[in-house]
Design a protein around this motif. Sequence first.
Motif, PDB file in Angstrom:
ATOM      1  N   ALA A 145      13.507  14.734  -1.266  1.00 58.23           N
ATOM      2  CA  ALA A 145      12.887  13.442  -0.957  1.00 58.23           C
ATOM      3  C   ALA A 145      11.405  13.458  -1.305  1.00 58.23           C
ATOM      4  CB  ALA A 145      13.081  13.111   0.523  1.00 58.23           C
ATOM      5  N   TRP A 146      10.726  14.540  -0.936  1.00 54.79           N
ATOM      6  CA  TRP A 146       9.292  14.652  -1.241  1.00 54.79           C
ATOM      7  C   TRP A 146       9.041  14.723  -2.735  1.00 54.79           C
ATOM      8  CZ3 TRP A 146       7.560  19.159  -3.720  1.00 54.79           C
ATOM      9  CH2 TRP A 146       6.193  19.159  -4.009  1.00 54.79           C
ATOM     10  N   SER A 147       9.822  15.527  -3.446  1.00 57.58           N
ATOM     11  CA  SER A 147       9.571  15.717  -4.881  1.00 57.58           C
ATOM     12  C   SER A 147       9.760  14.416  -5.645  1.00 57.58           C
ATOM     13  CB  SER A 147      10.478  16.814  -5.452  1.00 57.58           C
ATOM     14  OG  SER A 147      11.846  16.477  -5.305  1.00 57.58           O
ATOM     15  N   GLY A 148      10.725  13.589  -5.223  1.00 59.52           N
ATOM     16  CA  GLY A 148      10.908  12.296  -5.863  1.00 59.52           C
ATOM     17  C   GLY A 148       9.710  11.390  -5.662  1.00 59.52           C
ATOM     18  N   TYR A 149       9.213  11.360  -4.432  1.00 63.23           N
ATOM     19  CA  TYR A 149       8.034  10.557  -4.087  1.00 63.23           C
ATOM     20  C   TYR A 149       6.810  11.066  -4.855  1.00 63.23           C
ATOM     21  CZ  TYR A 149       4.793   8.123  -0.828  1.00 63.23           C
ATOM     22  OH  TYR A 149       3.826   7.320  -0.262  1.00 63.23           O
ATOM     23  N   ALA A 150       6.596  12.379  -4.839  1.00 68.44           N
ATOM     24  CA  ALA A 150       5.429  12.967  -5.497  1.00 68.44           C
ATOM     25  C   ALA A 150       5.469  12.753  -7.003  1.00 68.44           C
ATOM     26  CB  ALA A 150       5.346  14.463  -5.179  1.00 68.44           C
TER      27      ALA A 150
ATOM     28  N   TYR B 107       0.846  -1.185   0.000  1.00 64.88           N
ATOM     29  CA  TYR B 107       0.000   0.000   0.000  1.00 64.88           C
ATOM     30  C   TYR B 107       0.884   1.239   0.000  1.00 64.88           C
ATOM     31  CZ  TYR B 107      -3.892  -3.095   1.195  1.00 64.88           C
ATOM     32  OH  TYR B 107      -4.840  -4.082   1.177  1.00 64.88           O
ATOM     33  N   ARG B 108       0.564   2.170  -0.895  1.00 64.04           N
ATOM     34  CA  ARG B 108       1.299   3.433  -0.997  1.00 64.04           C
ATOM     35  C   ARG B 108       0.350   4.599  -0.779  1.00 64.04           C
ATOM     36  NH1 ARG B 108       5.916   4.266  -4.403  1.00 64.04           N
ATOM     37  NH2 ARG B 108       4.874   6.185  -5.020  1.00 64.04           N
ATOM     38  N   LEU B 109       0.857   5.642  -0.140  1.00 63.36           N
ATOM     39  CA  LEU B 109       0.103   6.885  -0.050  1.00 63.36           C
ATOM     40  C   LEU B 109       0.262   7.604  -1.380  1.00 63.36           C
ATOM     41  CD1 LEU B 109      -1.467   9.134   1.378  1.00 63.36           C
ATOM     42  CD2 LEU B 109       0.706   9.946   2.328  1.00 63.36           C
ATOM     43  N   THR B 110      -0.838   7.814  -2.099  1.00 63.48           N
ATOM     44  CA  THR B 110      -0.765   8.425  -3.428  1.00 63.48           C
ATOM     45  C   THR B 110      -1.576   9.712  -3.545  1.00 63.48           C
ATOM     46  OG1 THR B 110      -2.461   6.822  -4.117  1.00 63.48           O
ATOM     47  CG2 THR B 110      -0.192   6.335  -4.718  1.00 63.48           C
ATOM     48  N   ASP B 111      -2.213  10.150  -2.464  1.00 69.01           N
ATOM     49  CA  ASP B 111      -2.915  11.432  -2.512  1.00 69.01           C
ATOM     50  C   ASP B 111      -1.895  12.549  -2.352  1.00 69.01           C
ATOM     51  OD1 ASP B 111      -5.430  13.103  -2.358  1.00 69.01           O
ATOM     52  OD2 ASP B 111      -4.508  13.624  -0.437  1.00 69.01           O
TER      53      ASP B 111
END
Length: 258
Positions: free
Chosen positions: A225-230, A189-193
């Motif tokens: 880190a956030w921008s890569g995930y987003a 499960y991934r957070l995708t919102d």
Amino acid sequence: MALEHFWNSWASTRSDMILVVCGSAASWMINKLINNRGGLYNRVTQRIRLMPFTLHETEDFFRLKHNSIDRYQILQLYMALGGVPFYLDEIRPGKSAFQEIDRVAFSKNGLLTGEYENLYRSLFNTPERHMAIVELLATKASGMSREGIVSKIKIKDGGVLTNILRELEESGFITKTHPFGKKIREGLYRLTDQYTLFYLKFIRNQKSAGKGSWASRIDSPQWRAWSGYAFENISLQHIEPIKKHWGSAGSILKFLPG
């Protein structure tokens, strides 16, 4: 029960009657209508899943609003706000993405400053458990298994957890993926919102607010880190157009910088 009686005793007997039910309260829609085991069992004839705007639709939306913001800035906004029209409608023409993110997310009266808890409380009957799961997933970009979630939060592995995960998935907050070579039951499960992730990473524990607060975070380790995930989330959400137009003129690959 009143709706069940209305439909079964009168409305369903009419050939000129169509009942359309729409709303954002996911748990009510799923449990009371879609998975109803009473008088409305098997009465739903069509489900319409209203998804957020894609990048292409977001660009069209801004053009209709006479906002000439360029594609790189549209991507910046999408990474923070996702494709939710209600959020995108707040963006003013003539301003940069950095300026508008400052205003809507980091000013005292910004639309998104206190949106997080209001959003989850309006959608779910027990929002604390839903928020506990998304906050856990926000710490793990690669996703977590069901067993991993159970080991970290105080929810037993059973029907209650199944319902919470289903509600979050149906509402578009999380996505279940199946890593290559793994069995279906070993999905992650991934957070995708996009907004939830942005809020948890930057807004909730913000140390500075107001003009320039977002620009000051650019290129920090936390921002990278956030921008890569987003960006990965955006790519996964657009996987079908990527597959369909791989390398062709005007493809999404040419839309996304880099």
